[in-house]
Design a protein around this motif. Structure first.
Motif, PDB file in Angstrom:
ATOM      1  N   ASN A  63       0.812  -1.227   0.000  1.00  0.00           N
ATOM      2  CA  ASN A  63       0.000   0.000   0.000  1.00  0.00           C
ATOM      3  C   ASN A  63       0.841   1.270   0.000  1.00  0.00           C
ATOM      4  O   ASN A  63       0.326   2.355   0.192  1.00  0.00           O
ATOM      5  CB  ASN A  63      -0.951  -0.012   1.198  1.00  0.00           C
ATOM      6  CG  ASN A  63      -0.211  -0.244   2.499  1.00  0.00           C
ATOM      7  OD1 ASN A  63       0.981  -0.568   2.489  1.00  0.00           O
ATOM      8  ND2 ASN A  63      -0.882  -0.044   3.621  1.00  0.00           N
ATOM      9  N   LYS A  64       2.136   1.097  -0.187  1.00  0.00           N
ATOM     10  CA  LYS A  64       2.991   2.285  -0.278  1.00  0.00           C
ATOM     11  C   LYS A  64       3.618   2.344  -1.669  1.00  0.00           C
ATOM     12  O   LYS A  64       3.852   1.298  -2.288  1.00  0.00           O
ATOM     13  CB  LYS A  64       4.107   2.215   0.776  1.00  0.00           C
ATOM     14  CG  LYS A  64       3.647   2.528   2.188  1.00  0.00           C
ATOM     15  CD  LYS A  64       4.849   2.758   3.088  1.00  0.00           C
ATOM     16  CE  LYS A  64       4.477   2.721   4.568  1.00  0.00           C
ATOM     17  NZ  LYS A  64       3.540   3.758   4.989  1.00  0.00           N
ATOM     18  N   ARG A 106       0.759   9.100  11.413  1.00  0.00           N
ATOM     19  CA  ARG A 106       0.237   8.475  10.191  1.00  0.00           C
ATOM     20  C   ARG A 106      -0.045   6.993  10.418  1.00  0.00           C
ATOM     21  O   ARG A 106      -1.073   6.458  10.009  1.00  0.00           O
ATOM     22  CB  ARG A 106       1.254   8.662   9.072  1.00  0.00           C
ATOM     23  CG  ARG A 106       0.634   8.769   7.693  1.00  0.00           C
ATOM     24  CD  ARG A 106       1.672   9.221   6.695  1.00  0.00           C
ATOM     25  NE  ARG A 106       2.824   8.354   6.672  1.00  0.00           N
ATOM     26  CZ  ARG A 106       4.080   8.779   6.545  1.00  0.00           C
ATOM     27  NH1 ARG A 106       4.337  10.050   6.439  1.00  0.00           N
ATOM     28  NH2 ARG A 106       5.086   7.920   6.517  1.00  0.00           N
ATOM     29  N   GLU A 107       0.909   6.330  11.083  1.00  0.00           N
ATOM     30  CA  GLU A 107       0.743   4.904  11.349  1.00  0.00           C
ATOM     31  C   GLU A 107      -0.493   4.654  12.213  1.00  0.00           C
ATOM     32  O   GLU A 107      -1.267   3.728  11.976  1.00  0.00           O
ATOM     33  CB  GLU A 107       1.987   4.354  12.064  1.00  0.00           C
ATOM     34  CG  GLU A 107       3.195   4.225  11.180  1.00  0.00           C
ATOM     35  CD  GLU A 107       3.008   3.170  10.113  1.00  0.00           C
ATOM     36  OE1 GLU A 107       2.707   2.013  10.452  1.00  0.00           O
ATOM     37  OE2 GLU A 107       3.136   3.509   8.917  1.00  0.00           O
ATOM     38  N   THR A 141      -3.669   5.149  10.152  1.00  0.00           N
ATOM     39  CA  THR A 141      -3.881   4.010   9.259  1.00  0.00           C
ATOM     40  C   THR A 141      -4.402   2.814  10.033  1.00  0.00           C
ATOM     41  O   THR A 141      -5.338   2.130   9.605  1.00  0.00           O
ATOM     42  CB  THR A 141      -2.547   3.612   8.583  1.00  0.00           C
ATOM     43  OG1 THR A 141      -1.866   4.782   8.205  1.00  0.00           O
ATOM     44  CG2 THR A 141      -2.798   2.736   7.381  1.00  0.00           C
ATOM     45  N   ARG A 196      -8.043   3.203  11.062  1.00  0.00           N
ATOM     46  CA  ARG A 196      -8.946   3.145   9.926  1.00  0.00           C
ATOM     47  C   ARG A 196      -9.056   1.716   9.413  1.00  0.00           C
ATOM     48  O   ARG A 196     -10.114   1.260   9.016  1.00  0.00           O
ATOM     49  CB  ARG A 196      -8.420   4.058   8.834  1.00  0.00           C
ATOM     50  CG  ARG A 196      -9.508   4.611   7.945  1.00  0.00           C
ATOM     51  CD  ARG A 196      -8.894   5.387   6.821  1.00  0.00           C
ATOM     52  NE  ARG A 196      -7.723   4.696   6.308  1.00  0.00           N
ATOM     53  CZ  ARG A 196      -6.830   5.246   5.506  1.00  0.00           C
ATOM     54  NH1 ARG A 196      -6.960   6.499   5.155  1.00  0.00           N
ATOM     55  NH2 ARG A 196      -5.795   4.567   5.076  1.00  0.00           N
ATOM     56  N   ARG A 197      -7.939   1.010   9.452  1.00  0.00           N
ATOM     57  CA  ARG A 197      -7.946  -0.328   8.878  1.00  0.00           C
ATOM     58  C   ARG A 197      -8.810  -1.292   9.685  1.00  0.00           C
ATOM     59  O   ARG A 197      -9.406  -2.194   9.156  1.00  0.00           O
ATOM     60  CB  ARG A 197      -6.506  -0.834   8.794  1.00  0.00           C
ATOM     61  CG  ARG A 197      -6.289  -1.648   7.547  1.00  0.00           C
ATOM     62  CD  ARG A 197      -4.896  -2.175   7.529  1.00  0.00           C
ATOM     63  NE  ARG A 197      -3.943  -1.208   6.984  1.00  0.00           N
ATOM     64  CZ  ARG A 197      -2.637  -1.488   6.876  1.00  0.00           C
ATOM     65  NH1 ARG A 197      -2.163  -2.645   7.280  1.00  0.00           N
ATOM     66  NH2 ARG A 197      -1.829  -0.608   6.370  1.00  0.00           N
ATOM     67  N   SER A 245      -4.463  -5.658  15.173  1.00  0.00           N
ATOM     68  CA  SER A 245      -3.756  -4.548  14.557  1.00  0.00           C
ATOM     69  C   SER A 245      -2.323  -4.947  14.211  1.00  0.00           C
ATOM     70  O   SER A 245      -1.832  -4.660  13.119  1.00  0.00           O
ATOM     71  CB  SER A 245      -3.783  -3.372  15.517  1.00  0.00           C
ATOM     72  OG  SER A 245      -3.312  -2.237  14.892  1.00  0.00           O
ATOM     73  N   ARG A 253      -0.661  -5.596  10.369  1.00  0.00           N
ATOM     74  CA  ARG A 253       0.499  -4.817   9.959  1.00  0.00           C
ATOM     75  C   ARG A 253       1.788  -5.608  10.092  1.00  0.00           C
ATOM     76  O   ARG A 253       2.858  -5.036  10.265  1.00  0.00           O
ATOM     77  CB  ARG A 253       0.568  -3.540  10.783  1.00  0.00           C
ATOM     78  CG  ARG A 253      -0.186  -2.429  10.070  1.00  0.00           C
ATOM     79  CD  ARG A 253       0.029  -1.133  10.731  1.00  0.00           C
ATOM     80  NE  ARG A 253      -0.733  -1.052  11.959  1.00  0.00           N
ATOM     81  CZ  ARG A 253      -0.549  -0.111  12.857  1.00  0.00           C
ATOM     82  NH1 ARG A 253       0.348   0.785  12.688  1.00  0.00           N
ATOM     83  NH2 ARG A 253      -1.300  -0.100  13.939  1.00  0.00           N
ATOM     84  N   GLU A 310       4.598  -4.607   7.660  1.00  0.00           N
ATOM     85  CA  GLU A 310       5.265  -3.370   8.060  1.00  0.00           C
ATOM     86  C   GLU A 310       6.203  -3.615   9.239  1.00  0.00           C
ATOM     87  O   GLU A 310       7.346  -3.173   9.237  1.00  0.00           O
ATOM     88  CB  GLU A 310       4.233  -2.304   8.508  1.00  0.00           C
ATOM     89  CG  GLU A 310       3.649  -1.495   7.391  1.00  0.00           C
ATOM     90  CD  GLU A 310       2.335  -2.085   6.937  1.00  0.00           C
ATOM     91  OE1 GLU A 310       2.155  -3.321   7.097  1.00  0.00           O
ATOM     92  OE2 GLU A 310       1.502  -1.330   6.426  1.00  0.00           O
ATOM     93  N   GLU A 350      -2.569   3.893  19.358  1.00  0.00           N
ATOM     94  CA  GLU A 350      -3.882   3.489  18.852  1.00  0.00           C
ATOM     95  C   GLU A 350      -4.809   3.116  20.001  1.00  0.00           C
ATOM     96  O   GLU A 350      -5.956   3.573  20.082  1.00  0.00           O
ATOM     97  CB  GLU A 350      -3.682   2.251  17.983  1.00  0.00           C
ATOM     98  CG  GLU A 350      -4.096   2.405  16.564  1.00  0.00           C
ATOM     99  CD  GLU A 350      -3.756   1.138  15.813  1.00  0.00           C
ATOM    100  OE1 GLU A 350      -2.650   1.086  15.278  1.00  0.00           O
ATOM    101  OE2 GLU A 350      -4.583   0.210  15.809  1.00  0.00           O
TER     102      GLU A 350
END
Lengths: 229, 300
Positions: free
Chosen positions: A94-95, B8-9, B12, B15-16, B198, B202, B205, B226
Motif C-alpha cells: 500500500n505504499k 500516520r501509522e 492508518t 482506519r484499517r 492490529s 500490519r 510493516e 492506537e
C-alpha cells in the motif's frame, strides 16, 4: 567485517545441529556466495547474523558488534548496519516505490529532509528514476526487487545480505540484479548472497562458501558452483 | 522520534480495523460511563452526608397529656426529661418545641397540600430536639436514657430515615461499580484483541521495521497510541453520556427531592470533576493493556 567462530546452532526439534562448528571470516568489501542444498544451514547462517536467533555455541561478529551477546536494545543498531533482500521482495503493497524506500529511513528516525534527499538518489542508483510514485503491483518482478534493494541500501549499510534474490526472476532479469549487486559491492559494501543459481555463481567467479549438513565443506575464492556438478 | 510518521501509522491502523475500533470505543465508553456514574454517586453521598450532619437531630416525643399541658417545658415531667437528656453523654444541646410551633413548622413543610389542613396542633406531640456532639454513640445513649422515662412517647432518630437514603445511594454506587467492572473486563479483552489484530494486519510493516533496525519504541508506539486514542475517545463519549444523562434523566428524576433539599443536585461542575479521572483511567488502562499484550503475544 563478518566473523563466525566455531558457531553451532541446535534447534530443540532436531537432533542434528543446523550449524556445526562453522567458522567463516569475510573481509570488508568482499562479495561472497553462500551455497548449499536446502536444509544445509544457509538460512540459519543468515538468521544468526541478523540476530533473529542466537547461536548455541560460538561467537559471531558483524563489524565491531558481538552479535550473540548483544543486549536486546542494541539489536536495532546491528540491523541498521545490515541491509536485507529476499526472494519474495517483501515490499509494502500500500505504499509507493518512494514510500517503501522512505519507510526504511522514517522508522529509524531520519529527518524528512534527509529522506527527501536520499530516496531519489538511491532510486537512481538502482535504475528506477521516475518511478517513485508507482505502486509495487504496477512493477515487474525485477523492478520490485530493485525497490527492495534500494530499501536495503538506502541507509548505506556495511553489509548487504541477499537471500536468493534471483529466486523468483528469469535469467535476464537475474543478470540485471547481479549487476546491481556488483555495483553496490563496488561502493565498499560487503555482499553476502545465498543462492541456488549455478549459472550466476559460475559467471561471477567470486568467493564461494558451501554448506552441507550444517558444516562448511568448501570455502574457495573465485570459485564456481560445484565441481563435477 | 518522528511524530508525523507515528501519527500516520496510528491513523492508518485505526482506519484499517474500523469495526474493531468502534467496538472498543463503545465498550470503553459504557464501562467508563458506569465508573463515572459511580463516582458521581460517591460524591452525592459525601455531599448529602455533609448536608445532614449538622441538621440531623434525635427527637424525643412527649406523651399527649404532657404535650397538651406544658407549653414551655417548665413543669416537672418535661423538665426532668430535659435535664436527664442534657446530662446524657454525647449530647450537645436540647431544644424544646411545643405543639404550637410544631404545628407551624408542619404547616410550612406541607404548605398547599391537603395534609396541612387535616392537622390540628393537638395531634402533634411536643418534642425535645436533641443535637448530638457524638454522632456515633450519642443516639444510642439517648435511647437508653429515655427507656421507661415518664412522659416520653417515643424516640425518633432522624438518621434512621436518612440512612435509608444513604443505603439507596450506596446501592446505586455498588451496582454501577459492579457493572463497570464487568464492562471493564470486556473492554480489556477487546483492547488486547484489537492490539493483536492490529499487529497482525500490519505484520509486513512490522517485519520490515524490525529488519531495517527500527527500535522497539518505533515498532510498538503506534499500537500503544492506537489503544490510548480509542481509550480517550471512549472516555470522552462517556463524559458526553453523563452530561446527556444529567439533563435528560437525573435532573427530572431528582427534581422533587433536590428542591426540598433532601439531596444536593448533580452539577455540571461535578461531571467536569469526573471527566479528567475518566480520561486518565481510559488512557491508562488502554496503554497498560496494550503494552502487556505486545509483550506477551506479539513478537515485534
Amino acid at each position: 567485517m563478518i566473523r563466525l567462530e566455531r558457531v553451532t546452532k541446535l534447534y530443540k526439534t532436531s537432533t542434528r545441529p543446523a550449524l556445526d562448528r562453522v567458522s567463516v571470516n569475510v573481509e570488508r568489501g568482499e562479495f561472497v556466495f553462500l551455497i548449499g542444498p536446502s536444509g544445509s544451514g544457509k538460512s540459519t547462517f543468515l538468521r544468526l547474523l541478523l540476530r533473529e536467533d542466537v547461536p548455541t555455541k560460538g561467537n559471531i561478529f558483524v563489524s565491531d558488534l558481538n552479535v550473540a551477546k548483544l543486549p536486546r536494545r542494541r539489536v536495532p543498531r546491528l540491523r541498521q548496519r545490515i541491509g536485507c533482500v529476499f526472494q519474495d521482495f517483501r515490499l509494502l503493497p500500500n505504499k509507493t516505490v518512494g514510500g517503501n524506500v522512505a519507510f526504511a529511513l522514517e522508522v529509524i528516525g531520519k529527518p524528512s529532509s534527509t529522506v527527501r534527499k536520499v530516496v531519489p538518489e538511491v532510486l537512481e542508483l538502482v535504475g528506477l528514476e521516475g518511478k517513485a510514485d508507482r505502486m509495487p503491483h504496477e512493477l515487474s518482478g525485477g523492478e520490485q526487487q530493485r525497490v527492495a534493494m534500494a530499501r536495503a541500501f538506502v541507509n548505506r549499510p556495511l553489509v548487504l545480505i541477499a537471500d536468493e534474490p534471483t529466486g523468483n526472476l528469469d535469467p535476464d532479469t537475474s543478470q540485471d540484479i547481479m549487476l546491481l549487486l556488483e555495483r553496490i559491492n563496488r561502493t565498499g559494501t560487503t555482499v553476502l548472497m545465498a543462492t541456488h543459481d549455478h549459472s550466476i555463481v559460475d559467471s561471477m567467479r567470486r568467493r564461494v562458501v558451501e554448506l552441507h549438513m550444517g558444516q562448511v565443506v568448501r570455502d574457495e575464492s573465485r570459485a564456481v558452483y560445484g565441481v563435477g556438478r | 522520534m518522528r511524530a508525523d510518521f507515528v501519527a500516520r501509522e496510528v491513523f492508518t491502523g485505526l482506519r484499517r480495523n474500523v469495526t474493531m475500533t468502534i467496538a472498543m470505543v463503545l465498550t470503553t465508553a459504557i464501562s467508563l460511563g458506569l465508573v463515572g456514574t459511580g463516582l458521581l454517586a460517591v460524591r452525592t453521598i459525601d455531599r448529602t452526608e455533609e448536608l445532614y450532619s449538622d441538621r440531623v437531630e434525635v427527637q424525643v416525643a412527649l406523651t399527649a397529656d404532657v404535650s397538651a399541658s406544658d407549653t414551655d417545658c417548665t413543669q416537672a415531667i418535661c423538665a426532668a426529661v430535659k435535664s436527664r437528656l442534657e446530662g446524657t453523654q454525647g449530647v450537645e444541646s436540647v431544644r424544646f418545641e411545643n405543639q404550637q410551633s410544631a404545628y407551624e413548622r408542619y404547616q410550612k413543610l406541607f404548605a398547599g397540600q391537603t395534609l396541612a389542613d387535616l392537622v390540628r396542633p393537638q395531634s402533634l406531640p411536643a418534642t425535645l430536639r436533641v443535637r448530638l456532639s457524638d454522632q456515633a454513640a450519642g443516639a444510642q445513649a439517648v435511647r437508653q436514657a429515655m427507656t421507661d422515662q415518664v412522659g416520653v412517647h417515643n424516640v425518633i432518630d432522624q438518621r434512621d430515615v436518612v440512612s435509608k437514603l444513604f443505603d439507596f445511594l450506596g446501592g446505586v454506587r455498588n451496582v454501577t461499580f459492579a457493572l463497570a467492572l464487568v464492562q471493564a473486563i470486556a473492554a480489556l479483552l477487546l483492547i488486547s484483541n484489537t492490539v493483536q489484530v492490529s499487529a497482525f494486519t500490519r505484520r509486513t510493516e512490522v517485519g520490515v521495521m524490525r529488519l531495517v533496525g527500527a527500535t522497539r519504541w518505533y515498532t510498538q508506539l503506534p499500537f500503544l497510541i492506537e489503544a490510548v486514542v480509542t481509550g480517550v475517545i471512549g472516555a470522552l463519549i462517556a463524559v458526553g453520556g453523563l452530561i446527556t444523562g444529567k439533563f435528560l434523566f437525573i435532573d427530572s428524576l431528582l427534581s422533587g427531592i433536590v428542591s426540598n433539599g433532601v439531596v444536593p443536585p448533580i452539577e455540571i461542575a461535578d461531571i467536569i470533576w469526573v471527566s479528567p479521572i475518566l480520561v486518565m483511567i481510559g488512557a491508562g488502562i488502554a496503554a497498560i493493556t496494550g503494552y502487556i499484550t505486545l509483550r506477551l503475544y506479539v513478537r515485534l
